[in-house]
Design a protein around this motif. Structure first.
Motif: not given
Length: 269
Positions: A85-93, A108-125
């Protein structure tokens, strides 16, 4: 009284997934996420029993599936492979730390960074990342809360470790790769990792550390021999007129031991 009947047509699909042996029914959920190698494209991923897996599609000509007492005309299948999963969030981080110049950026808090517009699935990570984010991030704890910031040195060390593991696994499992030079192996491994990495800055840094030239024709273009893939090389042989005639004659005769296709299905009672 007027009533409406909603009929939902569900297409049958065959999915082969990587999972651990368990007596419980696997918990699966599909999520649409940004493709790890590109911020412009979207792909479907699955989370199976807490394991992130990427979904692939495979299709051969003239194939179908026997499912129960029916035939699925579409002979294609989907299969999943585990993905870090680190590959998936590397650009976001990288974007979330807001790095400017010599400033290392913000925590930053993890939940805050995983709030990506249009992609609610990141919260599942979030549950998956909580166990491994320390590999590529600095962590600060304030009370009961954790805050993360991407660390360039940790990311490069993680990528070099990935490259080493892939190289070792290829040499140990594929005998045809034993004689491959270190330079060619590094180029091949970088080509594999480049599908999951943005070009800047991580792919450039990885190439520099492994002495692989960017844009070289070797990256991702090394063709594995057929034996490596477990496929025998195709042989094209000329057929004589006699062999063709024998084949035509064989088709005329009724094959022995062949059952009708309807015999494979149970009759409705």
């Amino acid at each position: 009284m007027n009533s409406k009947i909603l009929v939902q047509v569900v297409e049958k699909r065959v999915v082969l997934k990587a999972t651990y042996y368990t007596y419980e029914t696997p918990k699966m959920e599909c999520q649409m996420l940004k493709f790890s190698g590109s911020s412009d494209s979207t792909a479907c991923y699955m989370i199976v029993n807490g394991l992130l897996q990427e979904l692939h599609w495979f299709k051969q000509r003239y194939t179908s599936w026997f499912i129960g007492d029916s035939v699925c005309e579409d002979g294609s299948c989907y299969f999943t492979t585990p993905l870090d999963p680190l590959f998936m969030v590397l650009p976001i981080l990288d974007s979330a730390r807001m790095k400017k110049g010599d400033d290392l950026g913000k925590f930053r808090a993890l939940e805050e960074m995983m709030c990506v517009d249009g992609y609610t699935g990141y919260m599942c990570l979030v549950p998956l990342l909580d166990k491994c984010l320390h590999i590529i991030c600095e962590i600060r704890e304030v009370g009961n809360s954790k805050y993360y910031r991407l660390d360039d040195r940790k990311v490069l060390a993680w990528l070099l470790c990935k490259a080493k593991r892939i190289s070792e696994d290829l040499r140990s499992t594929q005998k045809n790769l034993l004689n491959m030079s270190k330079e060619d192996m590094n180029s091949y491994v970088v080509g594999l990792l480049s599908e999951y990495l943005p070009a800047e800055p991580w792919l450039t840094q990885l190439c520099s550390s492994l002495s692989v030239e960017r844009g070289t024709s070797k990256i991702g273009h090394w063709v594995a021999p057929p034996e490596v893939l477990g496929v025998a090389p195709s042989q094209t042989t000329k057929q004589s007129g006699s062999s063709l005639s024998k084949g035509a004659a064989a088709k005329k005769g009724a094959p022995q031991g062949v059952r009708k296709i309807t015999s494979f299905f149970a009759r409705p009672r």
